[in-house]
Design a protein around this motif. Structure first.
Motif, PDB file in Angstrom:
ATOM      1  N   ALA A 105       0.203 -21.166  -0.676  1.00 35.82           N
ATOM      2  CA  ALA A 105       0.109 -20.695   0.711  1.00 35.82           C
ATOM      3  C   ALA A 105       1.491 -20.322   1.241  1.00 35.82           C
ATOM      4  O   ALA A 105       1.642 -19.322   1.955  1.00 35.82           O
ATOM      5  CB  ALA A 105      -0.529 -21.770   1.583  1.00 35.82           C
ATOM      6  N   ALA A 106       2.510 -21.122   0.904  1.00 36.58           N
ATOM      7  CA  ALA A 106       3.870 -20.817   1.343  1.00 36.58           C
ATOM      8  C   ALA A 106       4.343 -19.497   0.745  1.00 36.58           C
ATOM      9  O   ALA A 106       4.953 -18.673   1.437  1.00 36.58           O
ATOM     10  CB  ALA A 106       4.816 -21.947   0.955  1.00 36.58           C
ATOM     11  N   ARG A 107       4.061 -19.290  -0.547  1.00 37.31           N
ATOM     12  CA  ARG A 107       4.449 -18.017  -1.192  1.00 37.31           C
ATOM     13  C   ARG A 107       3.740 -16.840  -0.543  1.00 37.31           C
ATOM     14  O   ARG A 107       4.335 -15.787  -0.316  1.00 37.31           O
ATOM     15  CB  ARG A 107       4.126 -18.056  -2.685  1.00 37.31           C
ATOM     16  CG  ARG A 107       5.132 -18.806  -3.513  1.00 37.31           C
ATOM     17  CD  ARG A 107       4.956 -18.530  -5.001  1.00 37.31           C
ATOM     18  NE  ARG A 107       3.613 -18.767  -5.488  1.00 37.31           N
ATOM     19  CZ  ARG A 107       3.172 -19.906  -6.012  1.00 37.31           C
ATOM     20  NH1 ARG A 107       4.000 -20.931  -6.114  1.00 37.31           N
ATOM     21  NH2 ARG A 107       1.935 -20.036  -6.426  1.00 37.31           N
ATOM     22  N   GLU A 108       2.444 -17.022  -0.231  1.00 36.07           N
ATOM     23  CA  GLU A 108       1.690 -15.947   0.413  1.00 36.07           C
ATOM     24  C   GLU A 108       2.229 -15.655   1.809  1.00 36.07           C
ATOM     25  O   GLU A 108       2.281 -14.497   2.233  1.00 36.07           O
ATOM     26  CB  GLU A 108       0.208 -16.302   0.456  1.00 36.07           C
ATOM     27  CG  GLU A 108      -0.466 -16.253  -0.906  1.00 36.07           C
ATOM     28  CD  GLU A 108      -1.889 -16.786  -0.884  1.00 36.07           C
ATOM     29  OE1 GLU A 108      -2.342 -17.256   0.181  1.00 36.07           O
ATOM     30  OE2 GLU A 108      -2.539 -16.724  -1.942  1.00 36.07           O
ATOM     31  N   ALA A 109       2.642 -16.698   2.541  1.00 38.71           N
ATOM     32  CA  ALA A 109       3.202 -16.497   3.876  1.00 38.71           C
ATOM     33  C   ALA A 109       4.519 -15.731   3.787  1.00 38.71           C
ATOM     34  O   ALA A 109       4.772 -14.814   4.583  1.00 38.71           O
ATOM     35  CB  ALA A 109       3.412 -17.841   4.573  1.00 38.71           C
ATOM     36  N   VAL A 110       5.357 -16.093   2.834  1.00 40.09           N
ATOM     37  CA  VAL A 110       6.625 -15.393   2.648  1.00 40.09           C
ATOM     38  C   VAL A 110       6.358 -13.936   2.275  1.00 40.09           C
ATOM     39  O   VAL A 110       6.996 -13.012   2.785  1.00 40.09           O
ATOM     40  CB  VAL A 110       7.494 -16.095   1.572  1.00 40.09           C
ATOM     41  CG1 VAL A 110       8.663 -15.235   1.150  1.00 40.09           C
ATOM     42  CG2 VAL A 110       7.974 -17.432   2.090  1.00 40.09           C
ATOM     43  N   SER A 111       5.391 -13.725   1.399  1.00 36.44           N
ATOM     44  CA  SER A 111       5.050 -12.365   0.981  1.00 36.44           C
ATOM     45  C   SER A 111       4.517 -11.546   2.155  1.00 36.44           C
ATOM     46  O   SER A 111       4.875 -10.377   2.325  1.00 36.44           O
ATOM     47  CB  SER A 111       4.011 -12.415  -0.141  1.00 36.44           C
ATOM     48  OG  SER A 111       3.636 -11.127  -0.527  1.00 36.44           O
ATOM     49  N   ALA A 112       3.674 -12.157   2.980  1.00 36.56           N
ATOM     50  CA  ALA A 112       3.131 -11.452   4.140  1.00 36.56           C
ATOM     51  C   ALA A 112       4.245 -11.099   5.123  1.00 36.56           C
ATOM     52  O   ALA A 112       4.270  -9.992   5.683  1.00 36.56           O
ATOM     53  CB  ALA A 112       2.062 -12.303   4.821  1.00 36.56           C
ATOM     54  N   ALA A 113       5.180 -12.024   5.330  1.00 37.44           N
ATOM     55  CA  ALA A 113       6.296 -11.750   6.230  1.00 37.44           C
ATOM     56  C   ALA A 113       7.160 -10.619   5.681  1.00 37.44           C
ATOM     57  O   ALA A 113       7.599  -9.740   6.433  1.00 37.44           O
ATOM     58  CB  ALA A 113       7.137 -13.019   6.418  1.00 37.44           C
TER      59      ALA A 113
ATOM     60  N   ILE B  36       8.848  -4.903   5.846  1.00 37.64           N
ATOM     61  CA  ILE B  36       8.907  -3.592   5.184  1.00 37.64           C
ATOM     62  C   ILE B  36       8.138  -2.555   5.993  1.00 37.64           C
ATOM     63  O   ILE B  36       8.606  -1.429   6.193  1.00 37.64           O
ATOM     64  CB  ILE B  36       8.364  -3.697   3.733  1.00 37.64           C
ATOM     65  CG1 ILE B  36       9.343  -4.488   2.867  1.00 37.64           C
ATOM     66  CG2 ILE B  36       8.119  -2.327   3.135  1.00 37.64           C
ATOM     67  CD1 ILE B  36       8.806  -4.841   1.497  1.00 37.64           C
ATOM     68  N   ALA B  37       6.956  -2.932   6.493  1.00 43.41           N
ATOM     69  CA  ALA B  37       6.153  -2.002   7.296  1.00 43.41           C
ATOM     70  C   ALA B  37       6.879  -1.636   8.591  1.00 43.41           C
ATOM     71  O   ALA B  37       6.858  -0.472   9.014  1.00 43.41           O
ATOM     72  CB  ALA B  37       4.796  -2.623   7.603  1.00 43.41           C
ATOM     73  N   LYS B  38       7.540  -2.624   9.208  1.00 36.80           N
ATOM     74  CA  LYS B  38       8.277  -2.344  10.440  1.00 36.80           C
ATOM     75  C   LYS B  38       9.435  -1.399  10.168  1.00 36.80           C
ATOM     76  O   LYS B  38       9.665  -0.455  10.929  1.00 36.80           O
ATOM     77  CB  LYS B  38       8.792  -3.641  11.059  1.00 36.80           C
ATOM     78  CG  LYS B  38       9.506  -3.416  12.379  1.00 36.80           C
ATOM     79  CD  LYS B  38      10.049  -4.700  12.946  1.00 36.80           C
ATOM     80  CE  LYS B  38      10.748  -4.538  14.265  1.00 36.80           C
ATOM     81  NZ  LYS B  38      11.601  -3.396  14.405  1.00 36.80           N
ATOM     82  N   ARG B  39      10.172  -1.634   9.076  1.00 31.06           N
ATOM     83  CA  ARG B  39      11.279  -0.742   8.731  1.00 31.06           C
ATOM     84  C   ARG B  39      10.765   0.675   8.491  1.00 31.06           C
ATOM     85  O   ARG B  39      11.384   1.651   8.908  1.00 31.06           O
ATOM     86  CB  ARG B  39      12.011  -1.252   7.489  1.00 31.06           C
ATOM     87  CG  ARG B  39      13.065  -2.285   7.788  1.00 31.06           C
ATOM     88  CD  ARG B  39      14.003  -2.465   6.601  1.00 31.06           C
ATOM     89  NE  ARG B  39      13.330  -2.815   5.375  1.00 31.06           N
ATOM     90  CZ  ARG B  39      13.183  -4.039   4.900  1.00 31.06           C
ATOM     91  NH1 ARG B  39      13.671  -5.054   5.562  1.00 31.06           N
ATOM     92  NH2 ARG B  39      12.561  -4.242   3.760  1.00 31.06           N
ATOM     93  N   GLU B  40       9.637   0.787   7.794  1.00 33.83           N
ATOM     94  CA  GLU B  40       9.059   2.103   7.516  1.00 33.83           C
ATOM     95  C   GLU B  40       8.647   2.792   8.811  1.00 33.83           C
ATOM     96  O   GLU B  40       8.899   3.989   8.993  1.00 33.83           O
ATOM     97  CB  GLU B  40       7.852   1.953   6.579  1.00 33.83           C
ATOM     98  CG  GLU B  40       7.217   3.246   6.183  1.00 33.83           C
ATOM     99  CD  GLU B  40       8.068   4.099   5.278  1.00 33.83           C
ATOM    100  OE1 GLU B  40       7.744   5.295   5.162  1.00 33.83           O
ATOM    101  OE2 GLU B  40       9.055   3.610   4.698  1.00 33.83           O
TER     102      GLU B  40
END
Length: 122
Positions: free
Chosen positions: A47-55, A60-64
């Motif tokens: 779950a922690a890895r998934e949260a980091v990945s989602a963040a 990345i989406a915000k930068r784009e």
């Protein structure tokens, strides 16, 4: 047990088999001690890895999105500059046309005056 020339003990076949069996058993025990996929600690780490990945994906989406907005702003500015430049060229062409027409009228007036003066002399 036999002693080698260097003073080390030589292992016989039974001892070697026992050592190999013990090593295999230790590897199997180590494998069995690994946490299973349904273990709460494993689920928590996942779950922690998934949260980091989602963040990371959100960043990345915000930068784009920021990059696309900046590109759109730049394109709008360039378009405005191009329109302004075209209008300036259009005004300059109209002014040149008016100036040329005025100059041509002055030349015609001067030519007509010369012609009239020549006629008056005769």
């Amino acid at each position: 047990m036999l002693r080698s020339v260097s003073g080390m003990k030589q292992k016989d076949f039974g001892e070697r088999l026992s050592a190999a069996r013990n090593a295999k058993q230790a590897m199997a025990d180590k494998f069995r001690q690994r946490p299973r996929p349904d273990d709460p600690a494993v689920a928590e780490r996942r779950a922690a890895r998934e949260a980091v990945s989602a963040a990371r994906d959100a960043r990345i989406a915000k930068r784009e999105a920021d990059r696309l907005a900046e590109n759109a702003r730049i394109a709008t500015e360039r378009e405005a500059i191009a329109v302004e430049h075209a209008e300036q060229e259009k005004r300059a062409a109209a002014e040149k046309k008016a100036s040329d027409a005025k100059l041509e009228a002055e030349r015609k007036a001067a030519r007509d005056a010369r012609y009239a003066a020549r006629k008056a002399r005769k």
